[in-house]
Design an enzyme around this catalytic site. Structure first.
Site, short mmCIF file in Angstrom:
data_model
loop_
_atom_site.label_atom_id
_atom_site.label_comp_id
_atom_site.label_asym_id
_atom_site.label_seq_id
_atom_site.Cartn_x
_atom_site.Cartn_y
_atom_site.Cartn_z
N GLY B 303 4.91 -2.92 0.44
CA GLY B 303 6.29 -2.44 0.44
C GLY B 303 7.27 -3.57 0.66
CB SER B 304 10.63 -3.51 2.23
OG SER B 304 10.85 -2.22 1.75
CB THR B 305 6.55 -6.90 4.26
OG1 THR B 305 5.57 -6.15 3.57
CG2 THR B 305 6.83 -6.26 5.59
#
Lengths: 91, 594
Positions: B303-305
């Site tokens: 995801g956003s990481t």
């Protein structure tokens, strides 16, 4: 001639006796060495066991519990922390 | 024919046999026979003494000579401060030969008391018709001595080693455990098996009548003890990571979780915790889920990481600047047949705000300025899609498909961490690129004496500085993870809240993660936290993994004695002036000025 032979016989007997005593001493010393080596091994084992015991007593959960509950220690507030930087004069 | 008892006597010296005039060949034959008997005897003794003397020699020696094995112990595993994590110690096993063990009831009772066994059970074992039974195994040596002192017939003892793990479940996944014959089965015990294993030596001795060793004969083969392994792990930080992770998984009713702490300067792994875990000292009820070293063997869509990497690549190639405005309205965007949407719709965002607010649309638009090959090269350079070669069993490479097969929608989703899978360890390592000056170093399980020399540059220092500012914004007010703040330190990091894939479909289950580093003025530590399927209503990375990160990071920085680099006012806000001031005092800046 006879005197010389007696002398030789005596020398031979003395040599034989000293061989026996030396061998006996060597074995005594060897056994002492064995004993000490055995003791060293025992101490090694004991050291390992003490290390296990130490690690068991010094587990972090136990330390935290004692520090917080018994010694009433706590993490200082950031406002209570003073940083002393090396080489920089503080006001 | 012949008359021996003739009337006429004969003299003593004369033999009547000689008068018989027997043929000469008879006596020669006899002599030959006797001689040949001697020849056979001499031949036989020559054969036994000279030609084939080993057998007798061995028989003779076996009367007084004994070959003894000198046992070697398996190496210890210790943490970076020398605290023991795994150690072997000799134990005794007590056995019996039932046919010889005829004990009186009193003796049986005494033996049962020492062995802490039920008398009935002991009697049953002694009455068995087997030729050999173990009465009790893995006994402390003191108990063994007490049993030996009883001098019971038919009862004997063997020496065996047992491996102890004093820190138990806390370091279970890191250290692993051994099976029978000192064979490492998991973790470091397996990864460093060949170094840890000891090799037994041997010696031949002469024993006297009383069984005492009198003399060494022949050569002694000294035993080789296994090498001790000094891990990079720091017990205190490991405890923090483990206890905080356990707390978070319980609080948020999650399925599992993982946490990794890495030293940004050396690439040493200071902590690796997984939940659920197990106690390596007692492995009777062990399930696969407990055994899994999730941080290393399980991959997930991060995801956003992953957004910071896309943005950093765009900054690096000059496609966008720190404050280039990206239009993210109306919070959704269609590529082909698929639609990308933001959790909270945004209008115009600068590139920095795309990271701060974690906008999927913004990241996808930034990624569209990059060539697939460029993105793939960058992902590969920071270690995605490759095995990290730590030596752990079941290490995975994750999934990074070759760029030639990427469709535009895939490039867009990869920009915010979907359609690519990584392990927590890979994710933590990738962030070293921002915590360091834009270069990558290999990770290590063992303690290093000096920082590794091989560093592979990926991003320029300018890009890294800008990324650090953006990641710091993500943690401050207005960002996605204000809960990841740490009083006294400047923190930078990124949240991740990813949908899970089940059977090729995204389902309403989440993986919440947070990866960050601190102190920003001179990054020292990287902490990565992953919580699998938080089930208590909250599922955002900033809410679930953020606090774990903050607690682990603040504790770890304090443990390592890292100087605070920000001053916090009573209301918890950081005055901008003081940030700049403390940054100017920090050692790294001073170094740069020199």
């Amino acid at each position: 001639m006879v005197r010389f032979n007696v002398f030789l016989l005596l020398a031979a007997v003395i040599c034989a006796l000293s061989v026996v005593t030396t061998q006996h001493k060597a074995r005594k010393l060897f056994q002492a060495l064995e004993g000490e080596q055995e003791r060293a091994k025992q101490l090694d084992v004991e050291y390992d066991q003490l290390q296990i015991e130490l690690s068991t007593w010094a587990t972090s959960p136990r330390i935290e519990k004692i520090a917080r509950e018994k010694l009433r220690m706590y993490t200082p507030e950031p406002s209570h922390i003073v940083t002393a930087a090396a080489g920089v004069p503080t006001q | 024919m012949m008359n021996f008892n003739g009337s006429r006597g004969h003299k003593f010296a004369e033999s009547p046999i000689l008068k018989l005039r027997l043929p000469a060949w008879r006596s020669r034959l006899m002599a030959l026979l006797i001689l040949s008997c001697f020849a056979v005897l001499i031949g036989r003794s020559f054969y036994l003494q000279v030609l084939n003397n080993e057998f007798l020699q061995e028989k003779g020696e076996s009367r007084y000579r004994r070959d003894l094995e000198i046992s070697a112990s398996r190496g210890r595993i210790a943490d970076r401060n020398g605290d023991v994590l795994a150690v072997s110690t000799p134990m005794k096993s007590v056995w019996a030969i039932p046919a010889d063990a005829r004990l009186t009831p009193d003796q049986t009772k005494e033996l049962a008391a020492i062995l802490e066994m039920n008398i009935k059970e002991l009697s049953r074992k002694l009455a068995s018709d087997k030729s050999f039974v173990y009465l009790q195994r893995q006994l402390p040596p003191q108990v063994g001595e007490r049993v030996a002192a009883l001098k019971l017939p038919g009862i004997g003892q063997d020496k065996e080693y047992r491996r102890f793990y004093p820190s138990g479940e806390m370091t279970a996944h890191m250290v692993g455990f051994t099976g029978v014959d000192d064979k490492g089965l998991e973790g470091v015990e397996l990864a460093y098996q060949s170094q840890l294993l000891g090799h037994a030596g041997s010696r031949s001795v002469i024993k006297d009548r009383r069984g005492q060793i009198v003399e060494d004969v022949g050569s002694i083969k000294p035993p080789q003890d296994g090498k001790d392994i000094r891990l990079a792990l720091d017990s205190k930080i490991q405890y923090l990571a483990y206890s905080q992770l356990k707390q978070a998984v319980t609080d948020f009713k999650a399925k599992a979780g993982g946490a990794v702490v890495i030293d940004a300067r050396t690439g040493e792994i200071l902590a690796l915790a997984n939940w659920p875990t197990y106690n390596p000292n007692n492995r009777e009820t062990l399930s696969g889920a407990q055994l899994r070293n999730r941080a290393v063997t399980d991959t997930f869509e991060p995801g956003s990481t992953l957004k910071p990497f896309t943005v950093a690549q765009a900054l690096e190639s000059g496609k966008v600047n720190f404050d280039t405005v990206i239009n993210c309205a109306p919070g959704r965007m269609t590529i082909g047949t698929a639609t990308i949407s933001d959790a909270h719709p945004h209008g115009d965002l600068t590139v920095a705000q795309v990271i701060q607010k974690s906008s999927n649309v913004g990241a996808a638009k930034i990624a569209a300025t990059l060539a697939p090959e460029q993105m793939w090269d960058m992902f590969e350079a920071v270690g995605f899609g490759q095995i990290s070669h730590l030596g752990f069993p079941g290490e995975v490479s994750g999934r990074l498909r070759p760029w030639k097969t990427w469709r535009p929608i895939e490039q867009a989703t990869m920009a915010y961490g979907h359609g690519i899978s990584v392990s927590l360890m890979q994710l933590a390592r990738a962030y070293t690129v921002f915590a360091r000056e834009g270069d990558m170093i290999p990770l290590t399980l063992t303690k290093l004496d000096a920082a590794p020399l091989i560093a592979k540059p990926v991003f320029s220092q300018q890009t890294v500085r800008e990324m650090r500012t953006m990641l710091e914004m993500a943690v401050q007010e207005g960002g996605t993870a204000p809960k990841a703040q740490i009083p006294g330190y400047r923190v930078a990091g990124k949240t991740g809240t990813a949908y899970k894939l089940e059977g090729g479909q995204y389902v309403k289950k989440y993986v919440a993660s947070f990866v960050g580093f601190a102190p920003v003025s001179d990054p020292r530590l990287i902490v990565a936290v992953m919580i699998d399927e938080p089930g208590s209503g909250q599922h955002y990375g900033g809410d679930v993994a953020g606090p774990v990160f903050a607690n682990v990071m603040s504790g770890a920085l304090r443990t390592l004695g890292v100087a605070p680099d920000s001053t916090i006012r009573a209301d918890g806000k950081v005055p901008a002036m003081q940030v700049a001031q403390s940054a100017a005092h920090s050692p790294s800046v001073v170094k740069e000025e020199l």
